[in-house]
Design a protein around this motif. Structure first.
Motif, PDB file in Angstrom:
ATOM      1  N   ALA A  19      48.363 -54.897-131.888  1.00  0.00           N
ATOM      2  CA  ALA A  19      47.280 -54.182-132.565  1.00  0.00           C
ATOM      3  C   ALA A  19      45.896 -54.653-132.133  1.00  0.00           C
ATOM      4  O   ALA A  19      44.919 -53.903-132.246  1.00  0.00           O
ATOM      5  CB  ALA A  19      47.430 -54.323-134.083  1.00  0.00           C
ATOM      6  N   HIS A  20      45.777 -55.890-131.640  1.00  0.00           N
ATOM      7  CA  HIS A  20      44.468 -56.418-131.241  1.00  0.00           C
ATOM      8  C   HIS A  20      44.125 -56.093-129.792  1.00  0.00           C
ATOM      9  O   HIS A  20      43.024 -56.427-129.342  1.00  0.00           O
ATOM     10  CB  HIS A  20      44.441 -57.932-131.448  1.00  0.00           C
ATOM     11  N   ARG A  21      45.042 -55.480-129.065  1.00  0.00           N
ATOM     12  CA  ARG A  21      44.775 -55.149-127.656  1.00  0.00           C
ATOM     13  C   ARG A  21      43.692 -54.073-127.563  1.00  0.00           C
ATOM     14  O   ARG A  21      43.712 -53.101-128.331  1.00  0.00           O
ATOM     15  CB  ARG A  21      46.038 -54.642-126.971  1.00  0.00           C
ATOM     16  N   PRO A  22      42.759 -54.206-126.614  1.00  0.00           N
ATOM     17  CA  PRO A  22      41.672 -53.226-126.489  1.00  0.00           C
ATOM     18  C   PRO A  22      42.014 -52.071-125.553  1.00  0.00           C
ATOM     19  O   PRO A  22      41.155 -51.591-124.817  1.00  0.00           O
ATOM     20  CB  PRO A  22      40.535 -54.081-125.917  1.00  0.00           C
ATOM     21  N   ASP A  23      43.276 -51.645-125.549  1.00  0.00           N
ATOM     22  CA  ASP A  23      43.687 -50.576-124.641  1.00  0.00           C
ATOM     23  C   ASP A  23      44.494 -49.532-125.398  1.00  0.00           C
ATOM     24  O   ASP A  23      44.582 -49.552-126.633  1.00  0.00           O
ATOM     25  CB  ASP A  23      44.495 -51.145-123.471  1.00  0.00           C
ATOM     26  N   GLU A  24      45.093 -48.613-124.643  1.00  0.00           N
ATOM     27  CA  GLU A  24      45.852 -47.524-125.271  1.00  0.00           C
ATOM     28  C   GLU A  24      47.016 -48.048-126.100  1.00  0.00           C
ATOM     29  O   GLU A  24      47.350 -47.478-127.148  1.00  0.00           O
ATOM     30  CB  GLU A  24      46.383 -46.562-124.198  1.00  0.00           C
ATOM     31  N   LEU A  25      47.631 -49.122-125.658  1.00  0.00           N
ATOM     32  CA  LEU A  25      48.768 -49.671-126.392  1.00  0.00           C
ATOM     33  C   LEU A  25      48.315 -50.283-127.710  1.00  0.00           C
ATOM     34  O   LEU A  25      49.016 -50.179-128.725  1.00  0.00           O
ATOM     35  CB  LEU A  25      49.489 -50.712-125.534  1.00  0.00           C
ATOM     36  N   GLY A  26      47.125 -50.894-127.716  1.00  0.00           N
ATOM     37  CA  GLY A  26      46.595 -51.430-128.970  1.00  0.00           C
ATOM     38  C   GLY A  26      46.288 -50.322-129.958  1.00  0.00           C
ATOM     39  O   GLY A  26      46.573 -50.452-131.158  1.00  0.00           O
ATOM     40  N   ALA A  27      45.709 -49.218-129.470  1.00  0.00           N
ATOM     41  CA  ALA A  27      45.425 -48.084-130.353  1.00  0.00           C
ATOM     42  C   ALA A  27      46.722 -47.491-130.902  1.00  0.00           C
ATOM     43  O   ALA A  27      46.820 -47.134-132.083  1.00  0.00           O
ATOM     44  CB  ALA A  27      44.632 -47.027-129.601  1.00  0.00           C
TER      45      ALA A  27
END
Length: 472
Positions: free
Chosen positions: A319-327
């Motif tokens: 959830a903290h990733r700043p990419d499509e996978l985090g979104a």
């Protein structure tokens, strides 16, 4: 069709473009010429980003009735020279739908305008569909000759007529014309019916796509061929794998998910994710890091469809990733997370609004999740989305979330929602709006008596007011 330019939400035009209930309330207190100018602007320049799913026609038609609005501007728009140059449904569809509702309310001028446009306009099929629901048999029979005259009496024209009859959204006029006492009309329409039915049967006898006995590699090849043509087929291809793949094929499918061509990789990721394969999540993460744009999109979409506890747990870490996978992780938690995931969902909601604005596609899921989890401190963000989004569907979702999180909803936004363009939002308002407000009681009575209102809305209304009030 170009994306519409939406005026600020604090203006009358901006409110009407969004289909907000406050748009109607402000229009009824504004100077009539100003209100009609804003209304005509909306009807003639469709403000919807997705005109095929968002509702506006009944909303605008009701306002025409309340303002006793003339239809001169709509008439000029329909019969402008541009109608010949731009035959796209999106140019005239909203205006024709508004006329259809006005005709159902008894506006004779709207009915006559629809008849004229069906006889002479480019988007005649839409007008005919509106008339099929509202005109009498005599009115429809009068249109048979001008409509059939659009199709030349040669093999190409007859083929086009057959396709039109076969694909007609509302079949009533064509059935009526098949029984027309004028033999020249009835014969052509009956022949078109027969040809259309034969064409449909032929298509059913010539199916395309996968066949029984296909191998895993054949499915991958089919998916790649589709991608080469610009058609994403990895979703149906993954379903085909379910039918043709056995345990002995798993290694080949995993290899395809790691480093296969785009079509094979998308298909394999989808298949493994839907089967909750133990390697699926690692393969999805690797695909997001190394794949092409189409592979990344397929990987993220596959992850969001997973419903296992392992997938939810992985989402907490992503959830903290700043990419499509985090979104995507934020959306997964919005759908499947528990109360201890509220902070992560709230953070995803705030980040989406801050980074992409009030119309971000990711907000649909995040807003729903905020309401599901009852995140009360999200109410200010939800109010912002409600006010500013140009999507009436997203606004309705924000209203539903506010009903679950904001104690002031019943006396605030719920009141204006009774005039909203979306029936689901009006239904929500009918169940929550505080009846101590005299405007609410009067509006509930009007909705209960309106024959154009949806049954679900009227059911909600009648749960709030008694039979004697409904009859008023």
């Amino acid at each position: 069709m170009f994306d519409p330019v939406i005026a600020p939400s604090g203006t009358l035009l901006g409110l009407l473009q969004r289909g907000r209930g406050d748009g109607t309330l402000h229009a009824l207190t504004a100077p009539r010429p100003e209100a009609l100018a804003a209304l005509n602007h909306c009807v003639l320049r469709d403000p919807r980003h997705d005109w095929q799913v968002e509702n506006r026609s009944l909303y605008y038609a009701r306002l025409y009735l309340d303002l006793n609005g003339e239809l001169d501007a709509i008439e000029a728009h329909l019969f402008d020279a541009e109608d010949v140059l731009d035959a796209e449904e999106s140019r005239t569809g909203l205006a024709l739908a508004v006329l259809g509702h006005l005709a159902s309310y008894g506006r004779r001028d709207a009915l006559e305008l629809l008849r004229r446009y069906a006889a002479h306009g480019s988007n005649w099929a839409w007008a005919l569909d509106e008339l099929a629901l509202r005109d009498d048999d005599a009115g429809l029979r009068a249109l048979a000759a001008p409509v059939l005259a659009r199709f030349p009496a040669d093999p190409e024209g007859e083929a086009e007529l057959a396709a039109t009859v076969r694909d007609a959204f509302e079949p009533r006029p064509w059935r009526l014309w098949a029984e027309d006492p004028r033999e020249s009309i009835a014969t052509r329409v009956r022949a078109a019916h027969e040809t259309g039915s034969f064409d449909r049967w032929q298509r059913q006898m010539r199916p395309t796509g996968p066949r029984p006995g296909w191998s895993v590699q054949a499915v991958f090849d089919w998916a790649q061929q589709g991608l080469d043509r610009g058609a994403a087929l990895h979703v149906p291809a993954a379903r085909c794998l379910t039918a043709v793949a056995g345990p002995e094929d798993r290694a080949a499918i995993v290899r395809a998910a790691k480093d296969g061509g785009d079509g094979a990789r998308c298909t394999a990721l989808r298949y493994l994710a839907e089967g909750n394969d133990p390697e699926a999540l690692d393969l999805i993460e690797a695909a997001v890091a190394t794949g092409s744009t189409v592979v990344v999109e397929a990987a993220v979409d596959s992850f969001e469809r997973m419903r296992s506890l392992t997938a939810v747990d992985r989402a907490r870490g992503w959830a903290h990733r700043p990419d499509e996978l985090g979104a995507a992780a934020g959306r997964v938690l919005a759908c499947l997370g528990g109360v201890h995931d509220r902070d992560l969902v709230l953070a995803a909601l705030r980040e989406a609004v801050r980074g992409e604005g009030p119309d971000a596609p990711t907000l649909w899921t995040l807003v729903d999740g905020t309401g599901r989890l009852g995140i009360a401190c999200a109410a200010p963000v939800l109010r912002h989305v409600y006010r500013e989004t140009a999507s009436s569907h997203l606004r309705g979702r924000a209203a539903r979330a506010l009903a679950a999180t904001d104690p002031s909803f019943a006396t605030g936004f719920a009141v204006e929602c009774l005039w909203d363009c979306e029936e689901t939002t009006r239904e929500l308002a009918a169940r929550h709006a505080e009846t101590g407000d005299t405007r609410v009681v009067e509006r509930l009575r009007r909705l209960a008596a309106d024959p154009a209102e949806e049954a679900e809305v009227q059911t909600a209304v009648r749960s709030r007011i008694g039979p004697e009030e409904t009859a008023v």
